[in-house]
Design an enzyme around this catalytic site. Structure first.
Site, PDB file in Angstrom:
ATOM      1  CB  CYS A   1      44.354  87.062  59.891  1.00  0.00           C
ATOM      2  SG  CYS A   1      44.966  87.535  61.704  1.00  0.00           S
TER       3      CYS A   1
ATOM      4  CB  THR B   1      54.671  86.534  28.761  1.00  0.00           C
ATOM      5  OG1 THR B   1      55.153  88.406  27.602  1.00  0.00           O
ATOM      6  CG2 THR B   1      55.685  85.478  28.318  1.00  0.00           C
TER       7      THR B   1
END
Ligand SMILES: Cc1ncc(COP(=O)(O)O)c(C=O)c1O
Length: 395
Positions: free
Chosen positions: A331, A241
Protein backbone atom coordinates in the site's frame (compact mmCIF):
# COMPACT_ATOMS: atom_id res chain seq x y z
CA UNK A 1 -12.51 -7.71 21.48
CA UNK A 2 -10.75 -7.38 18.19
CA UNK A 3 -9.31 -10.32 16.34
CA UNK A 4 -5.81 -10.20 14.86
CA UNK A 5 -5.28 -12.35 11.78
CA UNK A 6 -2.35 -10.57 10.15
CA UNK A 7 0.56 -12.43 11.73
CA UNK A 8 2.64 -12.35 8.55
CA UNK A 9 2.78 -8.56 8.82
CA UNK A 10 3.97 -8.78 12.40
CA UNK A 11 3.15 -11.10 15.29
CA UNK A 12 2.78 -10.31 19.00
CA UNK A 13 5.99 -10.37 20.97
CA UNK A 14 6.48 -13.43 23.12
CA UNK A 15 6.14 -12.42 26.81
CA UNK A 16 9.53 -14.04 27.56
CA UNK A 17 11.10 -11.99 24.75
CA UNK A 18 9.63 -8.80 26.23
CA UNK A 19 10.99 -9.70 29.69
CA UNK A 20 14.43 -10.50 28.30
CA UNK A 21 14.41 -7.25 26.30
CA UNK A 22 13.41 -5.15 29.31
CA UNK A 23 15.96 -6.84 31.56
CA UNK A 24 18.81 -6.44 29.05
CA UNK A 25 17.98 -2.76 28.59
CA UNK A 26 18.70 -2.11 32.27
CA UNK A 27 22.37 -2.97 31.68
CA UNK A 28 25.02 -0.65 30.31
CA UNK A 29 27.97 -1.59 28.14
CA UNK A 30 29.08 -1.35 24.53
CA UNK A 31 30.06 -4.85 23.40
CA UNK A 32 33.12 -3.35 21.70
CA UNK A 33 34.43 -1.89 24.97
CA UNK A 34 37.34 -3.54 26.79
CA UNK A 35 36.12 -2.98 30.37
CA UNK A 36 33.95 -5.44 32.25
CA UNK A 37 30.68 -3.67 31.41
CA UNK A 38 31.57 -3.98 27.75
CA UNK A 39 32.67 -7.57 28.10
CA UNK A 40 29.45 -8.49 29.86
CA UNK A 41 27.48 -6.94 27.00
CA UNK A 42 29.66 -8.84 24.54
CA UNK A 43 29.01 -12.12 26.34
CA UNK A 44 25.23 -11.53 26.21
CA UNK A 45 25.46 -10.57 22.54
CA UNK A 46 27.49 -13.62 21.57
CA UNK A 47 25.17 -15.95 23.49
CA UNK A 48 22.26 -14.42 21.59
CA UNK A 49 24.15 -14.90 18.32
CA UNK A 50 24.69 -18.59 19.20
CA UNK A 51 20.96 -19.05 19.85
CA UNK A 52 19.92 -17.33 16.63
CA UNK A 53 22.53 -19.42 14.78
CA UNK A 54 21.07 -22.60 16.30
CA UNK A 55 17.60 -21.58 15.07
CA UNK A 56 18.78 -21.70 11.44
CA UNK A 57 21.57 -24.29 11.84
CA UNK A 58 24.54 -22.09 10.97
CA UNK A 59 27.76 -21.13 12.73
CA UNK A 60 27.45 -18.15 15.10
CA UNK A 61 30.04 -16.22 13.07
CA UNK A 62 27.71 -16.45 10.08
CA UNK A 63 24.97 -14.42 11.85
CA UNK A 64 25.25 -10.74 10.95
CA UNK A 65 22.68 -8.78 12.98
CA UNK A 66 20.91 -6.02 11.04
CA UNK A 67 18.09 -3.56 11.59
CA UNK A 68 15.49 -6.04 10.23
CA UNK A 69 14.46 -8.05 7.21
CA UNK A 70 14.53 -5.15 4.77
CA UNK A 71 18.11 -4.26 5.65
CA UNK A 72 19.14 -7.92 5.48
CA UNK A 73 17.65 -8.27 2.00
CA UNK A 74 19.35 -5.05 0.88
CA UNK A 75 22.69 -6.23 2.24
CA UNK A 76 22.30 -9.68 0.70
CA UNK A 77 21.34 -8.45 -2.77
CA UNK A 78 23.36 -5.22 -3.09
CA UNK A 79 26.30 -6.72 -1.20
CA UNK A 80 26.53 -9.75 -3.47
CA UNK A 81 25.91 -7.65 -6.59
CA UNK A 82 28.75 -5.26 -5.83
CA UNK A 83 31.10 -8.05 -4.75
CA UNK A 84 30.48 -9.79 -8.09
CA UNK A 85 31.14 -6.73 -10.25
CA UNK A 86 31.42 -6.44 -13.26
CA UNK A 87 28.72 -9.12 -13.61
CA UNK A 88 25.41 -7.40 -14.21
CA UNK A 89 22.55 -9.87 -14.38
CA UNK A 90 20.27 -10.51 -11.38
CA UNK A 91 17.81 -13.39 -11.66
CA UNK A 92 14.76 -13.44 -9.40
CA UNK A 93 11.25 -14.88 -9.59
CA UNK A 94 8.25 -12.63 -10.06
CA UNK A 95 6.09 -12.02 -6.99
CA UNK A 96 8.98 -11.32 -4.59
CA UNK A 97 8.58 -9.08 -1.53
CA UNK A 98 9.07 -5.36 -2.15
CA UNK A 99 12.32 -5.45 -0.16
CA UNK A 100 13.70 -7.47 -3.07
CA UNK A 101 11.83 -5.83 -5.95
CA UNK A 102 12.73 -2.29 -4.92
CA UNK A 103 16.35 -3.19 -4.13
CA UNK A 104 16.77 -4.74 -7.57
CA UNK A 105 14.98 -1.82 -9.27
CA UNK A 106 17.38 0.53 -7.52
CA UNK A 107 20.39 -1.48 -8.73
CA UNK A 108 18.97 -1.34 -12.26
CA UNK A 109 18.46 2.42 -12.19
CA UNK A 110 21.63 3.36 -10.29
CA UNK A 111 24.19 0.59 -10.68
CA UNK A 112 23.78 -0.66 -14.22
CA UNK A 113 22.21 -3.97 -13.19
CA UNK A 114 20.06 -6.02 -15.56
CA UNK A 115 17.18 -7.94 -14.05
CA UNK A 116 15.38 -10.97 -15.40
CA UNK A 117 12.16 -11.84 -13.60
CA UNK A 118 11.65 -15.59 -13.81
CA UNK A 119 8.00 -16.67 -14.20
CA UNK A 120 5.95 -18.24 -11.41
CA UNK A 121 3.55 -21.08 -12.08
CA UNK A 122 -0.16 -20.90 -11.20
CA UNK A 123 0.58 -21.98 -7.60
CA UNK A 124 3.23 -19.31 -7.10
CA UNK A 125 6.29 -21.53 -7.54
CA UNK A 126 9.32 -20.51 -9.60
CA UNK A 127 9.67 -22.10 -13.03
CA UNK A 128 13.02 -23.82 -12.43
CA UNK A 129 13.43 -24.73 -16.11
CA UNK A 130 13.05 -21.04 -17.06
CA UNK A 131 15.69 -20.15 -14.49
CA UNK A 132 17.98 -22.79 -15.93
CA UNK A 133 17.53 -21.34 -19.42
CA UNK A 134 18.18 -17.80 -18.13
CA UNK A 135 21.42 -18.90 -16.47
CA UNK A 136 22.49 -20.88 -19.55
CA UNK A 137 22.16 -17.80 -21.80
CA UNK A 138 25.31 -16.41 -20.18
CA UNK A 139 26.27 -17.93 -16.83
CA UNK A 140 29.38 -15.77 -16.57
CA UNK A 141 27.36 -12.55 -16.40
CA UNK A 142 25.01 -13.60 -13.57
CA UNK A 143 25.85 -11.66 -10.41
CA UNK A 144 23.37 -13.51 -8.21
CA UNK A 145 20.08 -15.33 -7.91
CA UNK A 146 17.66 -14.28 -5.17
CA UNK A 147 14.33 -15.76 -4.14
CA UNK A 148 11.88 -16.11 -1.27
CA UNK A 149 11.96 -19.32 0.77
CA UNK A 150 8.17 -19.05 0.94
CA UNK A 151 5.94 -16.42 -0.61
CA UNK A 152 4.73 -13.94 2.01
CA UNK A 153 1.33 -13.45 0.34
CA UNK A 154 0.17 -16.85 -0.88
CA UNK A 155 2.48 -18.98 1.29
CA UNK A 156 3.88 -21.17 -1.49
CA UNK A 157 7.20 -22.76 -0.53
CA UNK A 158 9.95 -22.44 -3.12
CA UNK A 159 12.36 -25.22 -4.17
CA UNK A 160 15.36 -23.34 -2.79
CA UNK A 161 17.72 -26.31 -2.73
CA UNK A 162 17.04 -27.05 -6.43
CA UNK A 163 17.60 -23.42 -7.35
CA UNK A 164 20.80 -23.26 -5.29
CA UNK A 165 22.18 -26.41 -6.90
CA UNK A 166 21.46 -25.00 -10.35
CA UNK A 167 23.24 -21.74 -9.54
CA UNK A 168 26.12 -23.46 -7.75
CA UNK A 169 26.93 -25.47 -10.88
CA UNK A 170 28.07 -22.12 -12.35
CA UNK A 171 29.52 -20.65 -9.16
CA UNK A 172 26.63 -18.16 -8.87
CA UNK A 173 25.76 -17.05 -5.30
CA UNK A 174 22.17 -17.33 -4.09
CA UNK A 175 20.40 -15.09 -1.56
CA UNK A 176 17.27 -16.38 0.13
CA UNK A 177 14.64 -14.12 1.69
CA UNK A 178 13.50 -16.46 4.46
CA UNK A 179 11.68 -13.75 6.44
CA UNK A 180 8.23 -15.28 5.94
CA UNK A 181 9.37 -18.90 6.25
CA UNK A 182 11.40 -18.34 9.43
CA UNK A 183 9.70 -19.79 12.50
CA UNK A 184 7.23 -21.68 10.29
CA UNK A 185 9.50 -24.03 8.36
CA UNK A 186 12.75 -25.54 9.62
CA UNK A 187 15.76 -23.76 8.11
CA UNK A 188 19.01 -25.68 7.77
CA UNK A 189 21.54 -23.13 6.57
CA UNK A 190 24.43 -25.61 6.78
CA UNK A 191 22.62 -27.88 4.30
CA UNK A 192 21.68 -24.92 2.08
CA UNK A 193 25.24 -23.57 2.12
CA UNK A 194 26.45 -27.04 1.10
CA UNK A 195 24.34 -26.76 -2.07
CA UNK A 196 25.45 -23.22 -2.82
CA UNK A 197 23.40 -20.72 -0.79
CA UNK A 198 25.53 -17.72 0.20
CA UNK A 199 23.16 -15.60 2.25
CA UNK A 200 19.76 -15.82 3.93
CA UNK A 201 17.62 -13.06 5.46
CA UNK A 202 15.51 -13.35 8.62
CA UNK A 203 13.66 -10.88 10.85
CA UNK A 204 12.79 -11.01 14.57
CA UNK A 205 9.36 -9.36 14.59
CA UNK A 206 7.84 -12.08 12.44
CA UNK A 207 8.51 -14.73 15.10
CA UNK A 208 7.69 -13.00 18.39
CA UNK A 209 10.85 -10.91 18.76
CA UNK A 210 11.13 -7.13 18.57
CA UNK A 211 10.77 -4.92 15.50
CA UNK A 212 14.07 -3.42 14.38
CA UNK A 213 16.41 -6.40 14.44
CA UNK A 214 17.00 -9.15 11.93
CA UNK A 215 19.98 -10.98 10.54
CA UNK A 216 21.71 -11.78 7.31
CA UNK A 217 23.09 -15.28 7.63
CA UNK A 218 26.23 -15.08 5.56
CA UNK A 219 28.23 -18.19 4.69
CA UNK A 220 31.85 -18.03 5.87
CA UNK A 221 33.07 -18.17 2.31
CA UNK A 222 30.61 -15.60 0.90
CA UNK A 223 31.73 -12.11 0.02
CA UNK A 224 29.46 -9.07 0.23
CA UNK A 225 30.29 -5.41 -0.10
CA UNK A 226 28.99 -3.68 3.07
CA UNK A 227 26.20 -1.08 2.91
CA UNK A 228 27.28 0.60 6.14
CA UNK A 229 30.82 1.62 6.98
CA UNK A 230 32.23 2.48 10.38
CA UNK A 231 33.79 0.61 13.27
CA UNK A 232 34.19 -2.68 11.41
CA UNK A 233 31.89 -4.69 13.70
CA UNK A 234 30.52 -8.05 12.55
CA UNK A 235 33.24 -9.17 10.11
CA UNK A 236 33.38 -5.60 8.68
CA UNK A 237 30.09 -6.44 7.00
CA UNK A 238 27.77 -4.33 9.13
CA UNK A 239 29.43 -1.60 11.15
CA UNK A 240 27.74 0.10 14.07
CA UNK A 241 27.32 -0.52 17.79
CA UNK A 242 25.33 -3.69 18.17
CA UNK A 243 21.93 -3.70 19.86
CA UNK A 244 22.51 -6.19 22.66
CA UNK A 245 19.04 -5.98 24.23
CA UNK A 246 17.29 -6.52 20.88
CA UNK A 247 19.62 -9.43 20.07
CA UNK A 248 18.91 -11.06 23.45
CA UNK A 249 15.17 -10.71 22.89
CA UNK A 250 15.45 -11.97 19.30
CA UNK A 251 17.31 -15.05 20.60
CA UNK A 252 14.56 -15.87 23.11
CA UNK A 253 11.92 -15.65 20.35
CA UNK A 254 14.08 -17.63 17.91
CA UNK A 255 14.62 -20.46 20.36
CA UNK A 256 10.93 -20.67 21.27
CA UNK A 257 9.63 -20.39 17.71
CA UNK A 258 11.93 -22.99 16.26
CA UNK A 259 11.25 -25.44 19.10
CA UNK A 260 7.54 -25.24 18.29
CA UNK A 261 7.60 -25.43 14.51
CA UNK A 262 6.35 -29.00 14.34
CA UNK A 263 3.50 -28.61 16.84
CA UNK A 264 2.53 -25.17 15.51
CA UNK A 265 2.47 -26.46 11.94
CA UNK A 266 -0.09 -29.08 12.98
CA UNK A 267 -2.14 -26.69 15.12
CA UNK A 268 -2.16 -23.82 12.60
CA UNK A 269 -2.75 -26.23 9.70
CA UNK A 270 -5.94 -27.46 11.40
CA UNK A 271 -7.07 -23.88 12.11
CA UNK A 272 -6.37 -22.94 8.50
CA UNK A 273 -8.48 -25.88 7.28
CA UNK A 274 -11.30 -24.66 9.53
CA UNK A 275 -10.88 -21.15 8.10
CA UNK A 276 -10.85 -22.24 4.46
CA UNK A 277 -13.89 -24.48 4.92
CA UNK A 278 -15.74 -21.67 6.72
CA UNK A 279 -14.88 -19.06 4.10
CA UNK A 280 -15.92 -21.40 1.28
CA UNK A 281 -19.19 -22.02 3.10
CA UNK A 282 -19.82 -18.29 3.58
CA UNK A 283 -18.82 -17.21 0.05
CA UNK A 284 -19.04 -20.20 -2.32
CA UNK A 285 -17.49 -18.29 -5.23
CA UNK A 286 -14.22 -17.66 -3.37
CA UNK A 287 -10.96 -18.93 -4.92
CA UNK A 288 -8.24 -20.22 -2.59
CA UNK A 289 -4.79 -19.27 -3.90
CA UNK A 290 -1.45 -20.98 -3.51
CA UNK A 291 -0.52 -24.63 -3.19
CA UNK A 292 -3.45 -26.90 -2.22
CA UNK A 293 -0.91 -29.41 -0.88
CA UNK A 294 -0.15 -28.69 2.79
CA UNK A 295 3.49 -29.72 2.30
CA UNK A 296 3.95 -27.01 -0.31
CA UNK A 297 2.79 -23.99 1.68
CA UNK A 298 3.13 -22.20 5.01
CA UNK A 299 0.69 -23.76 7.48
CA UNK A 300 -0.69 -20.49 8.83
CA UNK A 301 -1.24 -18.62 5.56
CA UNK A 302 -4.56 -18.55 3.69
CA UNK A 303 -4.95 -16.41 0.60
CA UNK A 304 -8.25 -15.83 -1.18
CA UNK A 305 -9.65 -14.10 -4.22
CA UNK A 306 -13.18 -12.78 -3.80
CA UNK A 307 -14.90 -12.17 -7.11
CA UNK A 308 -16.70 -8.90 -7.73
CA UNK A 309 -15.19 -6.79 -4.95
CA UNK A 310 -11.98 -5.13 -3.88
CA UNK A 311 -9.79 -6.85 -1.31
CA UNK A 312 -9.25 -3.53 0.41
CA UNK A 313 -13.01 -2.87 0.70
CA UNK A 314 -13.31 -6.22 2.43
CA UNK A 315 -10.33 -5.41 4.62
CA UNK A 316 -11.91 -2.14 5.79
CA UNK A 317 -15.32 -3.71 6.40
CA UNK A 318 -13.80 -6.60 8.34
CA UNK A 319 -11.78 -4.11 10.34
CA UNK A 320 -14.99 -2.28 11.25
CA UNK A 321 -16.36 -5.66 12.36
CA UNK A 322 -13.28 -6.08 14.60
CA UNK A 323 -11.18 -8.44 12.48
CA UNK A 324 -7.72 -7.43 11.19
CA UNK A 325 -6.60 -9.10 7.96
CA UNK A 326 -4.53 -7.97 4.99
CA UNK A 327 -4.73 -7.69 1.25
CA UNK A 328 -1.08 -8.66 1.22
CA UNK A 329 -0.42 -6.03 -1.38
CA UNK A 330 1.89 -3.11 -0.93
CA UNK A 331 0.00 0.00 0.00
CA UNK A 332 2.04 2.89 -1.27
CA UNK A 333 1.09 6.48 -0.49
CA UNK A 334 -2.32 5.27 0.65
CA UNK A 335 -3.19 3.70 -2.70
CA UNK A 336 -3.72 -0.05 -2.47
CA UNK A 337 -2.28 -1.90 -5.46
CA UNK A 338 -3.58 -5.12 -6.97
CA UNK A 339 -1.61 -8.12 -5.69
CA UNK A 340 1.62 -8.24 -7.74
CA UNK A 341 2.00 -11.84 -6.57
CA UNK A 342 -1.28 -12.94 -8.15
CA UNK A 343 -0.32 -10.99 -11.30
CA UNK A 344 3.00 -12.89 -11.40
CA UNK A 345 1.01 -16.12 -11.02
CA UNK A 346 -0.80 -15.26 -14.25
CA UNK A 347 -4.04 -13.92 -12.77
CA UNK A 348 -5.96 -10.96 -14.20
CA UNK A 349 -5.85 -7.50 -12.65
CA UNK A 350 -9.48 -7.88 -11.53
CA UNK A 351 -8.61 -11.10 -9.70
CA UNK A 352 -5.52 -9.47 -8.24
CA UNK A 353 -7.71 -6.69 -6.83
CA UNK A 354 -9.97 -9.11 -4.97
CA UNK A 355 -7.15 -10.62 -2.90
CA UNK A 356 -7.32 -11.10 0.84
CA UNK A 357 -4.61 -12.62 3.01
CA UNK A 358 -5.37 -14.17 6.40
CA UNK A 359 -2.34 -15.24 8.42
CA UNK A 360 -2.42 -17.14 11.70
CA UNK A 361 0.13 -17.25 14.47
CA UNK A 362 1.01 -18.29 17.99
CA UNK A 363 -1.92 -16.49 19.63
CA UNK A 364 -4.57 -17.54 17.08
CA UNK A 365 -7.49 -19.58 18.42
CA UNK A 366 -10.51 -21.29 16.86
CA UNK A 367 -12.63 -18.40 18.21
CA UNK A 368 -10.60 -15.96 16.08
CA UNK A 369 -11.28 -18.05 12.99
CA UNK A 370 -14.98 -18.31 13.81
CA UNK A 371 -15.19 -14.53 14.34
CA UNK A 372 -13.84 -13.94 10.83
CA UNK A 373 -16.19 -16.49 9.31
CA UNK A 374 -19.14 -14.88 11.12
CA UNK A 375 -18.21 -11.37 9.96
CA UNK A 376 -17.50 -12.33 6.36
CA UNK A 377 -20.96 -12.66 4.73
CA UNK A 378 -22.09 -9.13 5.65
CA UNK A 379 -18.68 -7.64 4.78
CA UNK A 380 -18.64 -9.45 1.44
CA UNK A 381 -22.22 -8.38 0.60
CA UNK A 382 -21.37 -4.75 1.30
CA UNK A 383 -18.02 -4.87 -0.51
CA UNK A 384 -19.74 -6.40 -3.55
CA UNK A 385 -22.21 -3.53 -3.63
CA UNK A 386 -19.28 -1.12 -3.76
CA UNK A 387 -17.71 -3.21 -6.56
CA UNK A 388 -14.54 -1.76 -8.01
CA UNK A 389 -13.86 1.85 -7.17
CA UNK A 390 -12.18 4.24 -9.52
CA UNK A 391 -8.55 4.15 -8.43
CA UNK A 392 -7.35 7.40 -9.92
CA UNK A 393 -5.26 8.80 -7.09
CA UNK A 394 -6.11 12.29 -5.89
CA UNK A 395 -3.28 14.45 -4.71
C1 LIG B 1 9.23 -11.94 2.78
C2 LIG B 1 9.60 -10.67 3.50
N1 LIG B 1 10.81 -10.12 3.29
C3 LIG B 1 11.20 -9.02 3.91
C4 LIG B 1 10.39 -8.37 4.82
C5 LIG B 1 10.87 -7.13 5.51
O1 LIG B 1 11.16 -7.42 6.87
P1 LIG B 1 11.19 -6.25 7.97
O2 LIG B 1 9.77 -5.88 8.24
O3 LIG B 1 11.85 -6.87 9.17
O4 LIG B 1 11.99 -5.11 7.41
C6 LIG B 1 9.11 -8.90 5.06
C7 LIG B 1 8.17 -8.19 5.96
O5 LIG B 1 7.02 -7.96 5.60
C8 LIG B 1 8.71 -10.09 4.39
O6 LIG B 1 7.50 -10.65 4.60
Amino acid sequence: MTVYLDHAATTPMLPAAIDAYAQAMTLVGNPASIHSHGQNAKRMLEEAREQVAASVRCDPIEVVFTGGGTESVNLGIKGLYWARSPRRRILAPGGEHHATIDTIDWLVSHENALVEWIPLDALGRIDVAALERAIARNPDDVALVTLLAANNEVGTVQPVADVAALAAAHGIPVHIDAVSAYGHQPIDFAALAAVGVSALSISAHKIGGPVGIGALVLARTAKVEPLIHGGGQQRQVRSGTQDVAAAVSFAVAATAATAQIRSETLRLGALRDRLVAGVQGAVPAVVVNGDPDAAGRLAGTAHFTFGGCEGDSLLFLLDVAGVSVSTGSACQAGIAEPSHVLRAMGRSEVEARGALRVTLGRTTTADDIDALIAALPAAYAQASLAGFADRTPTL
